[in-house]
Design a protein around this motif. Sequence first.
Motif, PDB file in Angstrom:
ATOM      1  N   PRO A   1       0.785  -1.000  -0.012  1.00 52.71           N
ATOM      2  CA  PRO A   1       0.103   0.066  -0.068  1.00 52.71           C
ATOM      3  C   PRO A   1       0.878   1.248   0.058  1.00 52.71           C
ATOM      4  CG  PRO A   1      -0.087  -1.118   2.168  1.00 52.71           C
ATOM      5  CD  PRO A   1       0.816  -1.981   1.403  1.00 52.71           C
ATOM      6  N   ARG A   2       2.198   1.051   0.334  1.00 58.37           N
ATOM      7  CA  ARG A   2       3.072   2.517   0.221  1.00 58.37           C
ATOM      8  C   ARG A   2       3.498   2.787  -0.991  1.00 58.37           C
ATOM      9  NH1 ARG A   2       7.387  -0.414   4.295  1.00 58.37           N
ATOM     10  NH2 ARG A   2       6.849  -1.973   2.597  1.00 58.37           N
ATOM     11  N   SER A   3       3.500   2.075  -1.926  1.00 60.63           N
ATOM     12  CA  SER A   3       4.009   2.720  -3.348  1.00 60.63           C
ATOM     13  C   SER A   3       2.931   2.077  -4.420  1.00 60.63           C
ATOM     14  CB  SER A   3       5.296   2.167  -3.475  1.00 60.63           C
ATOM     15  OG  SER A   3       5.403   0.556  -3.527  1.00 60.63           O
ATOM     16  N   PRO A   4       2.291   2.789  -5.486  1.00 62.15           N
ATOM     17  CA  PRO A   4       1.444   2.142  -6.289  1.00 62.15           C
ATOM     18  C   PRO A   4       2.154   1.423  -7.381  1.00 62.15           C
ATOM     19  CG  PRO A   4       2.059   4.631  -6.474  1.00 62.15           C
ATOM     20  CD  PRO A   4       2.489   4.178  -5.344  1.00 62.15           C
ATOM     21  N   PHE A   5       1.615   0.347  -7.796  1.00 63.07           N
ATOM     22  CA  PHE A   5       2.235  -0.546  -8.909  1.00 63.07           C
ATOM     23  C   PHE A   5       1.880   0.336 -10.134  1.00 63.07           C
ATOM     24  CE2 PHE A   5       1.991  -4.169 -11.873  1.00 63.07           C
ATOM     25  CZ  PHE A   5       3.144  -4.692 -11.491  1.00 63.07           C
ATOM     26  N   SER A   6       2.981   0.210 -11.029  1.00 66.32           N
ATOM     27  CA  SER A   6       3.009   0.775 -12.304  1.00 66.32           C
ATOM     28  C   SER A   6       3.606  -0.157 -13.488  1.00 66.32           C
ATOM     29  CB  SER A   6       3.696   2.289 -12.267  1.00 66.32           C
ATOM     30  OG  SER A   6       5.123   1.890 -11.804  1.00 66.32           O
ATOM     31  N   ASP A   7       3.969  -1.233 -13.147  1.00 63.47           N
ATOM     32  CA  ASP A   7       4.695  -1.896 -14.114  1.00 63.47           C
ATOM     33  C   ASP A   7       3.763  -2.806 -14.646  1.00 63.47           C
ATOM     34  OD1 ASP A   7       6.714  -2.951 -15.835  1.00 63.47           O
ATOM     35  OD2 ASP A   7       7.774  -4.251 -14.286  1.00 63.47           O
ATOM     36  N   TRP A   8       2.360  -2.245 -15.212  1.00 60.99           N
ATOM     37  CA  TRP A   8       1.379  -3.062 -15.979  1.00 60.99           C
ATOM     38  C   TRP A   8       1.656  -3.710 -17.102  1.00 60.99           C
ATOM     39  CZ3 TRP A   8      -2.288  -4.532 -12.661  1.00 60.99           C
ATOM     40  CH2 TRP A   8      -2.774  -3.631 -11.489  1.00 60.99           C
ATOM     41  N   VAL A   9       2.476  -3.175 -17.711  1.00 62.38           N
ATOM     42  CA  VAL A   9       2.841  -3.624 -19.203  1.00 62.38           C
ATOM     43  C   VAL A   9       3.679  -4.951 -19.174  1.00 62.38           C
ATOM     44  CG1 VAL A   9       4.075  -3.051 -21.468  1.00 62.38           C
ATOM     45  CG2 VAL A   9       2.779  -1.356 -20.393  1.00 62.38           C
ATOM     46  N   ALA A  10       4.739  -4.777 -18.269  1.00 65.71           N
ATOM     47  CA  ALA A  10       5.357  -5.927 -18.006  1.00 65.71           C
ATOM     48  C   ALA A  10       4.566  -7.143 -17.370  1.00 65.71           C
ATOM     49  CB  ALA A  10       6.633  -5.848 -17.003  1.00 65.71           C
ATOM     50  N   LEU A  11       3.711  -6.856 -16.580  1.00 69.28           N
ATOM     51  CA  LEU A  11       2.919  -7.838 -16.107  1.00 69.28           C
ATOM     52  C   LEU A  11       1.902  -8.507 -17.005  1.00 69.28           C
ATOM     53  CD1 LEU A  11       1.785  -9.248 -13.239  1.00 69.28           C
ATOM     54  CD2 LEU A  11       0.073  -7.449 -13.263  1.00 69.28           C
ATOM     55  N   LEU A  12       1.476  -7.774 -17.926  1.00 69.23           N
ATOM     56  CA  LEU A  12       0.556  -8.171 -19.131  1.00 69.23           C
ATOM     57  C   LEU A  12       1.545  -8.960 -19.907  1.00 69.23           C
ATOM     58  CD1 LEU A  12      -2.079  -8.369 -20.719  1.00 69.23           C
ATOM     59  CD2 LEU A  12      -1.546  -6.141 -21.603  1.00 69.23           C
ATOM     60  N   ASP A  13       2.699  -8.615 -20.252  1.00 73.42           N
ATOM     61  CA  ASP A  13       3.377  -9.405 -20.925  1.00 73.42           C
ATOM     62  C   ASP A  13       3.896 -10.923 -20.534  1.00 73.42           C
ATOM     63  OD1 ASP A  13       3.663  -7.375 -23.037  1.00 73.42           O
ATOM     64  OD2 ASP A  13       5.477  -6.426 -22.447  1.00 73.42           O
ATOM     65  N   ALA A  14       4.030 -10.822 -19.203  1.00 72.42           N
ATOM     66  CA  ALA A  14       4.284 -11.979 -18.307  1.00 72.42           C
ATOM     67  C   ALA A  14       3.215 -12.854 -18.540  1.00 72.42           C
ATOM     68  CB  ALA A  14       4.623 -11.602 -16.939  1.00 72.42           C
ATOM     69  N   ARG A  15       1.857 -12.215 -18.432  1.00 72.13           N
ATOM     70  CA  ARG A  15       0.726 -13.130 -18.605  1.00 72.13           C
ATOM     71  C   ARG A  15       0.922 -13.983 -19.913  1.00 72.13           C
ATOM     72  NH1 ARG A  15      -4.597 -13.424 -19.879  1.00 72.13           N
ATOM     73  NH2 ARG A  15      -6.004 -14.694 -18.609  1.00 72.13           N
ATOM     74  N   ILE A  16       0.996 -13.083 -20.916  1.00 72.99           N
ATOM     75  CA  ILE A  16       0.997 -13.412 -22.406  1.00 72.99           C
ATOM     76  C   ILE A  16       2.023 -14.575 -22.486  1.00 72.99           C
ATOM     77  CG2 ILE A  16       1.531 -12.791 -24.799  1.00 72.99           C
ATOM     78  CD1 ILE A  16       0.216 -10.054 -24.009  1.00 72.99           C
ATOM     79  N   GLU A  17       3.174 -14.325 -21.992  1.00 72.51           N
ATOM     80  CA  GLU A  17       4.349 -15.246 -22.073  1.00 72.51           C
ATOM     81  C   GLU A  17       4.013 -16.880 -21.433  1.00 72.51           C
ATOM     82  OE1 GLU A  17       7.044 -15.158 -23.924  1.00 72.51           O
ATOM     83  OE2 GLU A  17       6.358 -13.168 -24.397  1.00 72.51           O
ATOM     84  N   LEU A  18       3.278 -16.633 -20.173  1.00 67.67           N
ATOM     85  CA  LEU A  18       2.881 -17.948 -19.516  1.00 67.67           C
ATOM     86  C   LEU A  18       1.745 -18.677 -20.643  1.00 67.67           C
ATOM     87  CD1 LEU A  18       2.839 -16.609 -15.779  1.00 67.67           C
ATOM     88  CD2 LEU A  18       4.347 -18.295 -16.882  1.00 67.67           C
ATOM     89  N   ARG A  19       0.814 -17.735 -21.062  1.00 69.30           N
ATOM     90  CA  ARG A  19      -0.171 -18.631 -21.866  1.00 69.30           C
ATOM     91  C   ARG A  19       0.513 -19.166 -23.288  1.00 69.30           C
ATOM     92  NH1 ARG A  19      -5.660 -17.418 -22.472  1.00 69.30           N
ATOM     93  NH2 ARG A  19      -5.386 -17.215 -20.171  1.00 69.30           N
ATOM     94  N   LYS A  20       1.406 -18.671 -23.610  1.00 68.83           N
ATOM     95  CA  LYS A  20       2.274 -19.113 -24.654  1.00 68.83           C
ATOM     96  C   LYS A  20       3.033 -20.209 -24.362  1.00 68.83           C
ATOM     97  CE  LYS A  20       6.149 -16.868 -26.241  1.00 68.83           C
ATOM     98  NZ  LYS A  20       6.954 -15.992 -26.910  1.00 68.83           N
ATOM     99  N   LEU A  21       3.433 -20.249 -23.038  1.00 65.14           N
ATOM    100  CA  LEU A  21       4.111 -21.496 -22.629  1.00 65.14           C
ATOM    101  C   LEU A  21       2.989 -22.708 -22.462  1.00 65.14           C
ATOM    102  CD1 LEU A  21       6.502 -23.017 -21.515  1.00 65.14           C
ATOM    103  CD2 LEU A  21       6.298 -21.886 -19.396  1.00 65.14           C
ATOM    104  N   ASP A  22       1.872 -22.116 -21.813  1.00 66.28           N
ATOM    105  CA  ASP A  22       0.735 -23.346 -21.582  1.00 66.28           C
ATOM    106  C   ASP A  22       0.601 -24.013 -22.926  1.00 66.28           C
ATOM    107  OD1 ASP A  22      -1.563 -24.516 -21.003  1.00 66.28           O
ATOM    108  OD2 ASP A  22      -2.503 -22.824 -20.027  1.00 66.28           O
ATOM    109  N   HIS A  23       0.276 -23.209 -24.029  1.00 66.45           N
ATOM    110  CA  HIS A  23      -0.144 -23.751 -25.351  1.00 66.45           C
ATOM    111  C   HIS A  23       1.070 -24.441 -25.916  1.00 66.45           C
ATOM    112  CE1 HIS A  23      -3.745 -21.790 -25.310  1.00 66.45           C
ATOM    113  NE2 HIS A  23      -3.262 -20.393 -25.512  1.00 66.45           N
ATOM    114  N   LEU A  24       2.386 -23.836 -25.799  1.00 72.24           N
ATOM    115  CA  LEU A  24       3.360 -24.733 -26.224  1.00 72.24           C
ATOM    116  C   LEU A  24       3.663 -26.247 -25.599  1.00 72.24           C
ATOM    117  CD1 LEU A  24       6.301 -24.575 -27.743  1.00 72.24           C
ATOM    118  CD2 LEU A  24       7.357 -23.637 -25.319  1.00 72.24           C
TER     119      LEU A  24
END
Length: 364
Positions: A201-224
């Motif tokens: 709660p002390r610092s707002p999260f701003s790395d949303w693009v990297a988080l979305l890319d990580a989810r995309i990469e994990l989904r790609k690993l899932d299909h792979l």
Amino acid sequence: MDIFHINSTQVTQLLDPAAIPAEHGFLWLDVTQEEVGADLGAWRDAVARITGVQIYDPHLTDAINPAHPSYFDSTQDYAMVVFRKLALDPANGNTEPAESRDDRRKVPPALSKLVTKPVTFMLMENALVTVHAPNSRTIDITRQRLLEYRRREGNGHAGRPPSSPTELMLRMLNAMVDQYLDLRQPLTSQIDRWQRALLDPRSPFSDWVALLDARIELRKLDHLCEGQRDAMQELRDYIVDTQDENNRGTDLMLVRVNDVMEHITRVLNHAQRLEGTIESAVQIHFSAMAHRTSEIMRTLTVITALFMPLTLITGIFGMNFAQMPLLQDRSGFWITMGIMGVVVVVLLFLFRRKRYLEDRGRGR
């Protein structure tokens, strides 16, 4: 094209394709996609002269396709397995073309290792053909181990060379899958860091693009992994259908195939768990943000409720009447202030009794 002759006692690299030994064993033909793509017809004829097996044109096209998914196919003369392996990270020596690296998303180091390249295995009765991209770490390590092999007494099962093309292929497949298993710890550490950042709660999260890319990469690993598991299942069925079920060598091959499939399943399950962890962390983050907003709105509501009667009192005494109670009284101001103070105290008591105000200090 590199040619190796493998038998139960030694591994020999053949410099002259015509000098193929007559003793027992099998051949391993290793070639890069660039060498095959330079002249498909000439390479196909060379393989036919060495192995006596004619490779079909669609399979040749699949072998040099860098985007081909994991796949299995079989003919009367040979079986083909396409398996996507991990490519090295550019920072660790990957020779991936610069144009393909520029198009990649900026993902954390642990997730940037999910770049894959296909390796094609053509499994024949007495030969194994591998087609891969240049600088394949798994292929290079396998070649080095085979060439350094020296038969020793009592070295056991682990030190012996592969007894068949199928066993050699499964050894390389197992090494490729183990690279995916090594990714689990850095991936988990990266997701854990994001979880702590999302819930801090002390610092707002701003790395949303990297988080979305990580989810995309994990989904790609899932299909792979799903494609790899399907290809291994087809290979297992092929071994069961074409080999003698009562043969000890067939049992060993099935054990190795099941081991590779089990490793793929572990990677698949881990990727699915990490993907669910990311989604849960994001949901908890927004729930915490909504709770915090609710706390702020409740505080503002209480403040507004406290000042509403005070505003009413000041509005009444602000009316333009000539005669008003307490207006001409010397103590009227203090009496009015006292009334306003009593109203605030009574409202605070009521709010506390109704639990509109939480005692956070007591909760801690």
